[in-house]
Design a protein around this motif. Structure first.
Motif, PDB file in Angstrom:
ATOM      1  N   SER A  78       4.868  -8.969  -2.970  1.00 38.00           N
ATOM      2  CA  SER A  78       5.780  -9.241  -1.857  1.00 38.00           C
ATOM      3  C   SER A  78       6.466  -7.967  -1.383  1.00 38.00           C
ATOM      4  CB  SER A  78       6.823 -10.286  -2.272  1.00 38.00           C
ATOM      5  OG  SER A  78       7.574 -10.709  -1.159  1.00 38.00           O
ATOM      6  N   ASN A  79       6.954  -7.153  -2.318  1.00 35.59           N
ATOM      7  CA  ASN A  79       7.603  -5.888  -1.951  1.00 35.59           C
ATOM      8  C   ASN A  79       6.536  -4.820  -1.740  1.00 35.59           C
ATOM      9  OD1 ASN A  79       7.244  -6.275  -4.763  1.00 35.59           O
ATOM     10  ND2 ASN A  79       8.704  -4.673  -5.280  1.00 35.59           N
ATOM     11  N   SER A 130       6.601  -6.670   5.657  1.00 36.91           N
ATOM     12  CA  SER A 130       7.918  -7.279   5.877  1.00 36.91           C
ATOM     13  C   SER A 130       8.375  -7.962   4.593  1.00 36.91           C
ATOM     14  CB  SER A 130       7.844  -8.299   7.012  1.00 36.91           C
ATOM     15  OG  SER A 130       7.442  -7.680   8.216  1.00 36.91           O
ATOM     16  N   LEU A 131       9.558  -7.605   4.130  1.00 35.89           N
ATOM     17  CA  LEU A 131      10.056  -8.155   2.872  1.00 35.89           C
ATOM     18  C   LEU A 131      10.451  -9.621   3.025  1.00 35.89           C
ATOM     19  CD1 LEU A 131      12.224  -5.159   1.606  1.00 35.89           C
ATOM     20  CD2 LEU A 131       9.959  -5.853   0.815  1.00 35.89           C
ATOM     21  N   SER A 156       3.381 -13.572  -8.592  1.00 32.11           N
ATOM     22  CA  SER A 156       3.932 -12.791  -7.479  1.00 32.11           C
ATOM     23  C   SER A 156       4.988 -11.837  -8.016  1.00 32.11           C
ATOM     24  CB  SER A 156       4.534 -13.709  -6.404  1.00 32.11           C
ATOM     25  OG  SER A 156       5.606 -14.479  -6.911  1.00 32.11           O
ATOM     26  N   LEU A 157       5.219 -10.764  -7.255  1.00 36.33           N
ATOM     27  CA  LEU A 157       6.232  -9.768  -7.625  1.00 36.33           C
ATOM     28  C   LEU A 157       7.153  -9.537  -6.437  1.00 36.33           C
ATOM     29  CD1 LEU A 157       7.312  -7.643  -9.675  1.00 36.33           C
ATOM     30  CD2 LEU A 157       5.777  -5.992  -8.566  1.00 36.33           C
ATOM     31  N   HIS A 158       8.454  -9.446  -6.729  1.00 40.27           N
ATOM     32  CA  HIS A 158       9.477  -9.312  -5.696  1.00 40.27           C
ATOM     33  C   HIS A 158      10.510  -8.277  -6.120  1.00 40.27           C
ATOM     34  CE1 HIS A 158       7.944 -13.251  -4.299  1.00 40.27           C
ATOM     35  NE2 HIS A 158       7.784 -13.439  -5.594  1.00 40.27           N
ATOM     36  N   GLY A 159      11.013  -7.507  -5.163  1.00 40.90           N
ATOM     37  CA  GLY A 159      12.103  -6.591  -5.453  1.00 40.90           C
ATOM     38  C   GLY A 159      13.419  -7.340  -5.528  1.00 40.90           C
TER      39      GLY A 159
END
Length: 292
Positions: A78-79, A130-131, A156-159
């Protein structure tokens, strides 16, 4: 055993082999960003252990890439600004030639600054410039697997700063409300974003309490830069799937990990090292698998 390809079986790497892999990935990150004087080394360095553990040990994935992703685990970044670590790990696990890392951020390259799909780069399933959108896509993929009676998982990976985007929270609410329990979403909690610390820009509060209030099963990796802890944490998360709740991993990392002058600061979120800084950084991460 793990399968990086459905056609070839590999012996599980030992921790030394995995650490050597992670060290080489760090070199790749630094060299990619330096060459074009552009990119995001900080978060990439901080997530190196996560990507190493995911692609080398935990995830059942197929290097004979197919966008449908049937009968395999899926990953969504995602990030997307931390593309240097993503590209390095994809290349070094066999999705495309390692030499192609030389083309990072060049005109007409498949390795754009943020991953995109129209170039057809194997391993990339969504455009993530786009975040805040990756959670929604991952949920959709997870629900599709359920409809297709595919027992594989979606990661999934997210900041952490990314969670300031409102779309995440609608998706987080939706996932729990619809019992999307084949989803494992990891939050890279490094406390930094482009304009400063998350505490300065917009405090996130108690993320565990927030996710639990939204109905998720939440666990934590205390040190996301300890490879064994990350492997154990991801495997623990897998054991929690299929029980009626999506799984959230809060993973504590250090931005810029592995390069002393890049650590614990937002300054290297989106800044390339100069020649002298590159030499210093590479001296802290010895060549292990051969530079591209």
């Amino acid at each position: 055993m793990f399968a990086a390809s459905k056609t070839t079986q590999f012996k599980m790497p030992d921790i030394k082999e995995l650490q050597d892999f992670a060290t080489q990935v760090r070199r790749d990150i630094l060299r990619q960003v330096h060459k074009v004087n552009s990119g995001h080394p900080g978060g990439s360095l901080g997530c190196t252990e996560f990507f190493t553990a995911l692609y080398k040990v935990v995830m059942d994935h197929n290097t004979d890439f197919d966008m449908d992703g049937k009968d395999e685990d899926l990953f969504f970044l995602s990030n997307g600004h931390i593309s240097p670590v993503f590209y390095s790990v994809l290349a070094r696990t066999g999705y495309f030639p390692v030499e192609e890392l030389n083309t990072f951020r060049l005109i007409d390259s498949r390795l754009q600054g943020h991953p995109t799909t129209h170039e057809g780069l194997p391993g990339v399933r969504i455009a993530s410039g786009s975040l805040g959108q990756g959670m929604s896509v991952a949920i959709g993929a997870a629900q599709t697997k359920k409809l297709n009676k595919d027992k594989h998982l979606v990661f999934s990976l997210h900041g952490d700063g990314e969670l300031q985007e409102g779309q995440n929270w609608e998706a987080i609410m939706y996932a729990a409300g619809n019992k999307v329990d084949n989803l494992i979403s990891t939050i890279d909690l490094n406390g930094q974003q482009i304009d400063g610390s998350t505490e300065t820009v917009l405090p996130l509060g108690n993320l565990r309490a927030k996710f639990e209030a939204f109905g998720w099963d939440v666990m934590e990796i205390e040190n996301g830069n300890d490879l064994q802890q990350v492997i154990d944490g991801l495997n623990e998360a897998k054991s929690r799937t299929g029980k009626g709740k999506p799984v959230c991993i809060i993973m504590n990392t250090v931005m810029g990990h592995g390069v002393d002058f890049m650590m614990h600061t937002h300054a290297w979120h989106g800044k390339a090292p100069n020649d002298e800084q590159l030499e210093n950084a590479l001296s802290q991460n010895s060549e292990t698998l051969g530079d591209y």
